[in-house]
Structure formats: C-alpha cells, structure tokens
Design a protein around this motif. Structure first.
Motif, short mmCIF file in Angstrom:
data_model
loop_
_atom_site.label_atom_id
_atom_site.label_comp_id
_atom_site.label_asym_id
_atom_site.label_seq_id
_atom_site.Cartn_x
_atom_site.Cartn_y
_atom_site.Cartn_z
N CYS A 8 -40.94 -19.82 -85.24
CA CYS A 8 -42.11 -20.19 -84.47
C CYS A 8 -43.34 -19.46 -85.03
O CYS A 8 -43.30 -18.24 -85.21
CB CYS A 8 -41.90 -19.82 -83.01
N CYS A 11 -44.54 -16.87 -81.95
CA CYS A 11 -43.78 -15.70 -81.50
C CYS A 11 -42.74 -15.25 -82.52
O CYS A 11 -42.17 -14.17 -82.38
CB CYS A 11 -43.12 -15.99 -80.16
N CYS A 24 -41.92 -22.98 -80.56
CA CYS A 24 -40.86 -23.12 -79.56
C CYS A 24 -41.19 -24.24 -78.59
O CYS A 24 -40.35 -25.05 -78.24
CB CYS A 24 -40.73 -21.85 -78.73
N CYS A 28 -46.37 -21.89 -76.87
CA CYS A 28 -46.53 -21.20 -78.15
C CYS A 28 -47.54 -21.94 -79.03
O CYS A 28 -48.35 -21.30 -79.70
CB CYS A 28 -45.20 -21.08 -78.88
ZN LIG Z 1 -42.56 -19.34 -79.94
#
Ligand SMILES: [Zn+2]
Length: 123
Positions: A8, A11, A24, A28
């Motif tokens: 991702c 994150c 994700c 995000c």
């Molecule tokens: Zn994420």
C-alpha cells in the motif's frame, strides 16, 4: 513485474487481491492523495511567498525613486532572500540584474546593491 511485494502506497502493508491495487482501501487512497497534494503545493506556496516578500521589500525601498543603493546587510535585515528571483537580465557590459517580478537589483562594489524598477518593454 513482481507483484508479490506490492505494498500500500499509504501505509506500506502488503496488498492482496487485484494486481493494479495501490492502496488497502479508500481511506488509504484518500490519505495518500491528500498528502501528495499538500506535499507538492507547500514548496510552491513557500517560494511564492518569498518572491512576493522580496518584491515588496524592493518596492518599499525604492519608493518613487528611479534607483536606490542599499547595503547587503540592510536588505538582509529587511528579510530579503537572495536565493530566489523570478528572472535575470545581463547587460552588454555583463552587469547582472536579478528581478523579483517587476523590481530588481544589481550587485555593485562594496557589497551594495542598486535597486531598480523594470522598464516597460515597448514593442
Ligand atoms: Zn494502506
């Protein structure tokens, strides 16, 4: 392309599912986009601010005069930032003027600067 290590962008968690996934979830993706937006705009805002402040300092120093000479320290004290200018002009005698929009300065001897307003170009 190796998709096993796709993570991702926001994150950094490993992504599962569609190959073209970058985040994700929507949260995000939104967070990432907001940061990108902020991250790219902030330097632009900062530098624009410096350029406008530089111009204002030159404008106030010059007043209604055609030219004025100020010491390097005097400009620094006013908050002038010599790093940034919008354009420069080199005369035939290799004198370099640095402009912040329509106001500019040229380094003289003895660490002094001549401040000028840009001449209107007539076609
Ligand atoms: Zn994420």
């Amino acid at each position: 392309m190796n998709t096993a290590n796709q993570m991702c962008l926001e994150c950094g968690k490993p992504l599962k599912g569609r190959r073209d996934k970058k985040y994700c979830d929507d949260q995000c993706r939104n967070n990432y986009n907001n940061k990108q937006q902020h991250g790219t705009d902030e330097p632009v805002r900062r530098i624009n601010h410096i350029l406008k402040r530089n111009r204002q300092i030159l404008k106030e120093a010059l007043g209604n005069d055609r030219t004025i000479v100020l010491a390097h320290e005097a400009l620094l004290e006013k908050g002038y930032d010599f790093t940034y200018h919008t354009d420069q002009f080199v005369t035939q005698t290799n004198q370099v003027y640095h402009y912040c929009y329509d106001y500019g300065l040229k380094k003289n001897d003895n660490n002094r600067y001549m401040i000028v307003k840009k001449m209107e170009k007539k076609n």
